[in-house]
Every structure is written in C-alpha cells, then in structure tokens.
Design an enzyme around this catalytic site. Sequence first.
Site, PDB file in Angstrom:
ATOM      1  N   GLU A   7      38.381 -28.204  19.187  1.00  0.00           N
ATOM      2  CA  GLU A   7      39.038 -27.013  19.740  1.00  0.00           C
ATOM      3  C   GLU A   7      38.906 -25.787  18.833  1.00  0.00           C
ATOM      4  O   GLU A   7      39.590 -24.776  19.048  1.00  0.00           O
ATOM      5  CB  GLU A   7      40.511 -27.312  19.994  1.00  0.00           C
ATOM      6  N   SER A 157      42.522 -30.018  24.907  1.00  0.00           N
ATOM      7  CA  SER A 157      41.554 -29.333  25.759  1.00  0.00           C
ATOM      8  C   SER A 157      40.741 -30.294  26.618  1.00  0.00           C
ATOM      9  O   SER A 157      39.596 -30.018  26.988  1.00  0.00           O
ATOM     10  CB  SER A 157      40.612 -28.446  24.927  1.00  0.00           C
ATOM     11  N   GLU A 279      52.008 -34.671  29.197  1.00  0.00           N
ATOM     12  CA  GLU A 279      51.829 -34.431  27.767  1.00  0.00           C
ATOM     13  C   GLU A 279      52.403 -33.071  27.409  1.00  0.00           C
ATOM     14  O   GLU A 279      52.676 -32.244  28.276  1.00  0.00           O
ATOM     15  CB  GLU A 279      50.346 -34.503  27.370  1.00  0.00           C
ATOM     16  N   ASN A 281      51.833 -29.684  24.686  1.00  0.00           N
ATOM     17  CA  ASN A 281      51.053 -28.942  23.698  1.00  0.00           C
ATOM     18  C   ASN A 281      52.009 -28.061  22.908  1.00  0.00           C
ATOM     19  O   ASN A 281      52.751 -27.264  23.500  1.00  0.00           O
ATOM     20  CB  ASN A 281      50.006 -28.064  24.377  1.00  0.00           C
ATOM     21  N   SER A 290      45.133 -17.415  29.012  1.00  0.00           N
ATOM     22  CA  SER A 290      45.830 -18.686  28.838  1.00  0.00           C
ATOM     23  C   SER A 290      47.103 -18.732  29.670  1.00  0.00           C
ATOM     24  O   SER A 290      47.678 -17.705  30.031  1.00  0.00           O
ATOM     25  CB  SER A 290      46.155 -18.929  27.366  1.00  0.00           C
TER      26      SER A 290
END
EC number: 6.3.2.4
Length: 317
Positions: A7, A157, A279, A281, A290
């Site tokens: 990433e 990612s 999940e 982040n 984003s």
Amino acid sequence: MGGYSSEFDISIQSGNVVYKNLDRDVYNPYKIHITNEGWYYVNDENQKYSVDKNDFSVTLNGTKINFDAAFNTVHGTPGEDGLLQAYFKLIEIPQTSCDFYQAALTFNKRDCISTLKPYGIPTATNYFLNKGDAIDTKAILNTVGLPCFVKANKAGSSYGVSKVKTEEELFPAIEVAYKEDDEIIIESFLSGTEVSVGVIQHNGKDLVLPITEIVTENEFFDYEAKYLGKSEEITPARLSDEDTKKVKDLALRVYQILKMKGFSRSEYIFHNGEPHFVEMNTNPGLSEASILPQQANKTGISLKELFSNAIEACLHS
C-alpha cells in the site's frame, strides 16, 4: 507516509493530500517518507534528508528540527499494525492514529473478529490457516461453504483477497493470500448490500459519519474497484432509516468496544437483513476521492477541518 507494504503508493497519495490541506496559519508540516531503504524528510523540491530515529528529528542546514506531533497516514505496516504507534509512544510524540494495541488488534482480522464475537457482533463464519498447516479443502468448505472469500489476514487495499466459487479454486486462492501474509482467513460469503462506515473523534466526541454504499462492477470491492474506478460509492447509502440506524449504532459500538480513537472506517454487509462486521481500517485512505473524506464532506467537515481536528485531538489526549 509510505510504509513497507503493497500500500506504499496509496499511503503517499494520502499523505500528500494531508500535507496540501493542513492550515499553514497554524501548522508547519514536513513530509516524512517511511521506506524500506530508510526514513526521510522530503522537501517540495523532492530533496531527501535522513530522519534520526532516536528522537524522530531532522537536521536541516545545521539546525535540528523536532516535531510536536506525527500525522500518521501510513497504510499497512508499520503505520497501521501498531509498530509506529508504539515507537511514537516510547519517544513521547503524539500521533493522530489509534493506540498501538488497537492498531495491532484491528490490523489482524482474525484477532479482531475473535475479540468482537463475545460482544455479539455479527460476522461471517471463519476458518483460519497458518502457513505450513495442512490444507483440508473438504473441512474448509464444510465450515464456510461456497462461494467463500480467502484473505491475507494482515493486509489492506484488498491485496491477497480472492472470491472462490468452486473447490478447485480454493488452493490457488490460498497461494495468492500467502504471498501477502503467512496467516489466512477464509470466510463464508455474505450476500447483501455492502456499506462503509466512518467513525471519527470530532470536537471531543465519537461521531459516526454518513454511510457509503459500495456498488462494485467486479466480484467484490477489490483493488480495481477501490482505486481504478470499478465501483460506485454512494453517500449517503440507499438504506431505510431503520437499517441506517442499525449499522450506525453497530459501528459506534464496535468503535467503543475496541477503545478506538482517531479515524476509522469499517465495512459491513447486510446479510439476511442484519449488518455483519467485515473489517476495520484505522488509517483509512485520505485522498480527495477516498471514502472517509467524502463522508466528512457530507457532514460539512472540510479536509482542513478534518485534519486540524485530528492533530488537536492527539495533542490534547
């Protein structure tokens, strides 16, 4: 910005956006690149100066520069798995991300899910593998069924992620995941609307941002879908008021169970009408495109305000 993982380039993009949008009337920012070759301050002319890791300082023209805070935009290791957080804690420099234990826990998908399950947080059915374990395809598929997802346990990612539809595809998918990590998580397929929920600390309070619905052209929200335009991200999500409340309440509960701070972006899938945690982040992408900045914008929070608030929160925590 940067890091040691796949990433790296995405992190550089995020870091450059933060650098560009910081309020110059209040802050004097420096771009620090974390690379496999070393840690460097990189100026606007792209000249590099080594960082002294003893105290995270830079010497420019004979003058030593010490920093008041670190804005952590490193995706993957070492910025999202707890290593940088622990380093900054040891040398007593505030940083904008969560604490080191929370970073390590959430970066490890298996451990994060295992921590949340006793609290009644719905998740997919899971099967765990470590490199070197015997691969019993029958046992795996008896547990998770088909289709299923094979994921590298500690990667972001969507690197090392495959959707598996047949037993024959399982072993190659495991090999792909092992290229990213020596631990694998295999999950049952959750069928339903996928949403991404940002939770941040804003003005001293935990704030759930408007929800983003993920509509991908691909089999799942993979690298192409995330970064190469192969998806539609709809904010606010096309959910009923009831479902919106369900997933917002769940996202806030997860954030608080894990004792998070700073930015977070979690993924949920509505399976059989209920949001299931996928999940979290803890250093989500911060480029203009984003998801979390899009969500903040819908709340009326500019990038300058979003980033300034993160710095002030870490300085006064």
